[in-house]
Write an enzyme that holds these catalytic residues in place. Structure first.
Site, PDB file in Angstrom:
ATOM      1  N   CYS A   2      58.867 -46.847 -21.505  1.00  0.00           N
ATOM      2  CA  CYS A   2      58.217 -47.521 -22.120  1.00  0.00           C
ATOM      3  C   CYS A   2      56.617 -48.129 -21.643  1.00  0.00           C
ATOM      4  CB  CYS A   2      58.883 -48.472 -22.211  1.00  0.00           C
ATOM      5  SG  CYS A   2      60.830 -47.866 -23.170  1.00  0.00           S
ATOM      6  N   ARG A  27      52.793 -41.868 -19.406  1.00  0.00           N
ATOM      7  CA  ARG A  27      54.100 -42.591 -18.466  1.00  0.00           C
ATOM      8  C   ARG A  27      55.416 -41.755 -19.077  1.00  0.00           C
ATOM      9  NH1 ARG A  27      53.611 -47.894 -16.309  1.00  0.00           N
ATOM     10  NH2 ARG A  27      56.164 -48.321 -16.693  1.00  0.00           N
ATOM     11  N   TRP A  75      60.537 -45.273 -24.995  1.00  0.00           N
ATOM     12  CA  TRP A  75      60.770 -43.414 -24.211  1.00  0.00           C
ATOM     13  C   TRP A  75      62.710 -44.494 -24.730  1.00  0.00           C
ATOM     14  CZ3 TRP A  75      64.285 -42.294 -20.143  1.00  0.00           C
ATOM     15  CH2 TRP A  75      64.516 -41.666 -19.861  1.00  0.00           C
ATOM     16  N   ASN A  99      60.129 -53.892 -22.235  1.00  0.00           N
ATOM     17  CA  ASN A  99      60.485 -52.532 -21.579  1.00  0.00           C
ATOM     18  C   ASN A  99      61.744 -53.178 -21.243  1.00  0.00           C
ATOM     19  OD1 ASN A  99      58.118 -51.430 -22.110  1.00  0.00           O
ATOM     20  ND2 ASN A  99      57.164 -51.860 -20.372  1.00  0.00           N
ATOM     21  N   GLU A 483      60.289 -29.738  -2.839  1.00  0.00           N
ATOM     22  CA  GLU A 483      59.023 -30.263  -3.669  1.00  0.00           C
ATOM     23  C   GLU A 483      58.801 -29.195  -4.709  1.00  0.00           C
ATOM     24  OE1 GLU A 483      58.728 -32.820  -4.352  1.00  0.00           O
ATOM     25  OE2 GLU A 483      56.277 -32.788  -5.548  1.00  0.00           O
ATOM     26  N   LYS A 487      58.813 -29.103  -8.626  1.00  0.00           N
ATOM     27  CA  LYS A 487      57.983 -29.215  -8.945  1.00  0.00           C
ATOM     28  C   LYS A 487      57.633 -28.067 -10.620  1.00  0.00           C
ATOM     29  CE  LYS A 487      56.250 -31.764  -8.481  1.00  0.00           C
ATOM     30  NZ  LYS A 487      56.666 -33.155  -8.064  1.00  0.00           N
ATOM     31  N   HIS A 506      75.360 -18.322   2.712  1.00  0.00           N
ATOM     32  CA  HIS A 506      76.472 -19.330   2.507  1.00  0.00           C
ATOM     33  C   HIS A 506      76.963 -19.282   0.844  1.00  0.00           C
ATOM     34  CE1 HIS A 506      77.021 -19.551   6.668  1.00  0.00           C
ATOM     35  NE2 HIS A 506      75.437 -19.506   6.758  1.00  0.00           N
ATOM     36  N   LYS A 603      56.656 -41.077 -16.538  1.00  0.00           N
ATOM     37  CA  LYS A 603      56.333 -41.826 -14.773  1.00  0.00           C
ATOM     38  C   LYS A 603      56.551 -42.774 -14.230  1.00  0.00           C
ATOM     39  CE  LYS A 603      52.992 -40.215 -12.009  1.00  0.00           C
ATOM     40  NZ  LYS A 603      53.407 -39.529 -11.655  1.00  0.00           N
TER      41      LYS A 603
HETATM   42  C1  F6R Z   1      57.796 -35.470  -9.876  1.00  0.00           C
HETATM   43  C2  F6R Z   1      58.566 -36.846  -9.614  1.00  0.00           C
HETATM   44  C3  F6R Z   1      59.042 -38.185 -10.170  1.00  0.00           C
HETATM   45  C4  F6R Z   1      59.090 -39.054  -9.241  1.00  0.00           C
HETATM   46  C5  F6R Z   1      60.416 -40.051  -9.226  1.00  0.00           C
HETATM   47  C6  F6R Z   1      59.812 -41.429  -8.341  1.00  0.00           C
HETATM   48  O1  F6R Z   1      56.872 -35.059  -9.662  1.00  0.00           O
HETATM   49  O2  F6R Z   1      57.001 -38.005 -10.316  1.00  0.00           O
HETATM   50  O3  F6R Z   1      60.399 -37.158  -9.241  1.00  0.00           O
HETATM   51  O4  F6R Z   1      58.402 -38.700  -7.402  1.00  0.00           O
HETATM   52  O5  F6R Z   1      60.368 -40.359 -10.628  1.00  0.00           O
HETATM   53  O6  F6R Z   1      58.782 -41.839  -8.313  1.00  0.00           O
HETATM   54  P1  F6R Z   1      58.178 -43.322  -7.684  1.00  0.00           P
HETATM   55  O7  F6R Z   1      57.911 -42.631  -6.251  1.00  0.00           O
HETATM   56  O8  F6R Z   1      57.137 -43.830  -8.977  1.00  0.00           O
HETATM   57  O9  F6R Z   1      59.956 -44.678  -7.363  1.00  0.00           O
END
Ligand code: F6R
Length: 608
Positions: A2, A27, A75, A99, A483, A487, A506, A603
């Site tokens: 939010c 976000r 959100w 929020n 990672e 992604k 395994h 975000k």
């Molecule tokens: C994946 C992504 C999330 C963040 C996670 C932690 O691309 O962006 O997995 O890495 O939500 O966020 P921060 O780093 O802001 O604590």
């Protein structure tokens, strides 16, 4: 997650509210709303499900010259995304945006029998509670807000306006960020400083437990216990270019491509090639304190967690006396883990606001353990609550998927590890190769990003129809593979998982068939031949293998080989990760999904 904006000043409040909400779109949200008040207090409330464009359609028929207002992108947590559940919520003459999460909203709601609730949200309960203390303006709004907040359990960043006091707004925070922008004849608020850019460079970051009464030329901050707070005005460093696409189709691509520059910012002033040493000022630990460290706990979520895992692999290579434990914040906060003496915790977060990571930080601090932030967002809550820290300085990351922050988080943590090793007297010859590679990494990244995108785009086009992918790697390539898989799944919705290559037989080997493709990260080094044998096992089962390698020769009959031409060896996995990032990007573009704002994600995850 939010977003909140607010305006009081001489200009049209609706203009800032809409532009501010657009800035916060990244976000993640599912509905939006604004309310403005005219000089007599008459309110114009507009709310819409879905994109801000839907709100703008309503706004086109309800333009006002009002000079005060608040806005919100929601959100959904309590109640589905809908116009009724969208903020601002009205209760009597007050309007509120919120929020966070009111944990005891059910008990509070049960006490507010008179009020006719319209929505299913916890936020409307807070609005009704404030209204019950406000008594139609018999008491100042700020008093009603404070009384209500004293009964609340949970987290909040709020902004409240009243039809009865249309010259001021009241804001407060506990666990959800709020920034006040100090302008000329105007004061703006936002949950994220990016909304303020272009309006003012001067900002006050509210702390937990503080409440502020805001007018166009006045900001009065107090604690909930009525103690006055003298506000510290800080400079917002970010500029407009940093939050624009700059000619790219998507923020994700822009952020992948700007990694040479963002890493330079991470390294600036911190690497001395001549001495073969790194110098980090931020952690604020003396040589003696650094020497004493025996155990590192690295805490993060998602990409930040993967960065911690990868950094841990590196740090243990050159710090024989250090044990390292990388943990997922949402798990660790509820574990009864024993923290050995002489531990230091690295708290890793791009946004600096992630609720689970923040909760871990607070738990760890309670145990008297020193905490060091590896944070990007300047002035964020985690950055302010850690004992010391190293900003990664990659600038704003707008795309929901984290890319440039990952690279810099890994490098910043490795530099912290090097700082410990230097203090402990680890031989320069052991550390120098790491320092040298780190110093040259921005150029190496640039070279890779100059060469590979076209090839990766073609590979993506060939693989865009698959619904399943497996990422494989050994040693430092394993967390990197994790990672890569994250992604791909988060932006393209391909079911992607990563495995340590040695684990394949395994269990996961059973998966290999025509529905899957496999991405293998294959760095040169001690485990190279073993990984090549593992690839053969996959090929023998009909796997569709894409190899990313810095090996000089690779001649197994896989579908594609992306060659990383670089002198970097230790950090080759970070270069391979660029390929994973691009692959996720191009596959998503082929599939036609929203690259920068994947469904269901936000975000900055400010709720648990
Ligand atoms: C994946 C992504 C999330 C963040 C996670 C932690 O691309 O962006 O997995 O890495 O939500 O966020 P921060 O780093 O802001 O604590």
């Amino acid at each position: 997650m939010c977003g909140i904006v607010g305006y009081v000043g001489e200009k049209k409040a609706q203009d800032y509210l809409i532009s501010g909400l657009k800035r916060l779109e990244y976000r993640g949200y599912d509905s939006a709303g604004i309310v403005t008040l005219d000089d007599e207090g008459k309110a114009t409330l507009l709310r819409a499900k879905g994109k801000i464009a839907n709100l703008e359609e309503k706004l086109a028929r309800a333009k006002r010259d009002d000079h005060i207002g608040i806005g919100h992108t929601r959100w959904a947590t309590h109640g589905e995304p809908s116009e009724t559940n969208a903020h601002p919520h009205q209760a009597g003459s007050i309007y509120l945006v919120h929020n966070g999460i009111i944990e005891n909203y059910k008990e509070l709601k049960a006490q507010l029998k008179e009020f006719e609730f319209q929505s299913e949200t916890d936020s409307e309960v807070l609005a009704a509670l404030i209204n019950s203390f406000y008594q139609n303006g018999q008491y100042p709004l700020v008093n009603a807000v404070v009384q209500a907040l004293k009964l609340v359990k949970g987290t909040y960043g709020i902004a409240v306006v009243s039809e009865i006091e249309p010259k001021e707004m009241v804001v407060a925070r506990s666990g959800s960020p709020l920034v006040i922008g100090v302008g000329h004849d105007e004061t703006l608020i936002a949950s994220d400083a990016s909304a303020l850019i272009g309006h003012t460079k001067r900002a006050i970051y509210l702390n937990d437990g503080e409440v502020a009464v805001i007018g166009k030329n006045s900001i009065e901050i107090k604690t909930l216990n009525a103690e006055p707070v003298s506000a510290k005005v800080e400079e917002i460093e970010t500029n407009l270019a940093a939050i624009q696409k700059g000619g790219y189709d998507h923020f994700l691509l822009k952020e992948i491509m700007e990694q040479p520059e963002s890493l330079i910012e991470t390294l600036r002033g911190r690497v001395n090639l001549k001495e073969g040493m790194v110098h980090l000022g931020g952690p604020g630990l003396s040589e003696a304190e650094l020497r004493k460290i025996k155990h590192l706990i690295i805490v993060g979520c998602g990409t930040a967690y993967h960065a911690g895992l990868l950094a841990g692999y590196y740090i243990e290579q050159f710090s024989p006396e250090l044990t390292i434990e990388t943990v997922i914040a949402s798990e660790y906060r509820y574990r009864s883990a024993y923290i050995p003496e002489n531990s230091v915790a690295l708290i890793v977060s791009q946004s600096g606001e992630t609720a689970d990571t923040l909760a871990c930080l607070r738990e760890i601090k309670k145990q008297g353990v020193k905490t060091i932030g590896i944070v990007n967002a300047i002035g964020s809550t985690i950055a302010r609550e850690v004992d010391g820290g190293t900003y990664v300085h990659v600038g704003p990351e707008i795309s929901v998927a984290s890319t440039k922050a990952f690279t810099s988080q890994v490098v910043a943590m490795v530099m912290f590890g090097l700082t410990i090793a230097q203090a402990k007297g680890v031989k320069g010859a052991m550390l120098r190769p790491y320092v040298e590679e780190i110093a040259h990494l921005p150029e190496e990244i640039r070279t890779v990003l100059d060469k590979v995108p076209d090839q990766v785009r073609k590979i993506a086009e060939k693989h865009a129809e698959y619904d399943h992918a497996i990422y494989l790697g050994r040693d430092t390539a394993y967390p990197t593979a994790m990672e890569g898989a994250l992604k791909l799944k988060e932006v393209s919705y391909v079911d992607a998982n990563a495995y340590a290559f040695g684990e394949l037989k395994h269990g996961p080997l059973a998966l290999i068939d025509d529905r899957f493709f496999e991405v293998v990260l294959l760095p040169k080094g001690a485990l190279y031949e073993k990984a090549v044998s593992n690839i053969q096992e996959v090929l023998a089962r009909g796997g569709h293998v894409v190899v990313v390698t810095n090996a000089d020769r690779f001649d197994l009959p896989v579908e594609d080989v992306v060659k990383i031409e670089s002198s970097a060896e230790l950090f080759a996995p970070l270069l391979m990760n660029l390929v994973s990032q691009l692959l996720a990007y191009y596959i998503t573009v082929c599939k036609g999904f929203n690259v920068d704002q994947p469904r269901n994600l936000a975000k900055s995850v400010t709720v648990e």
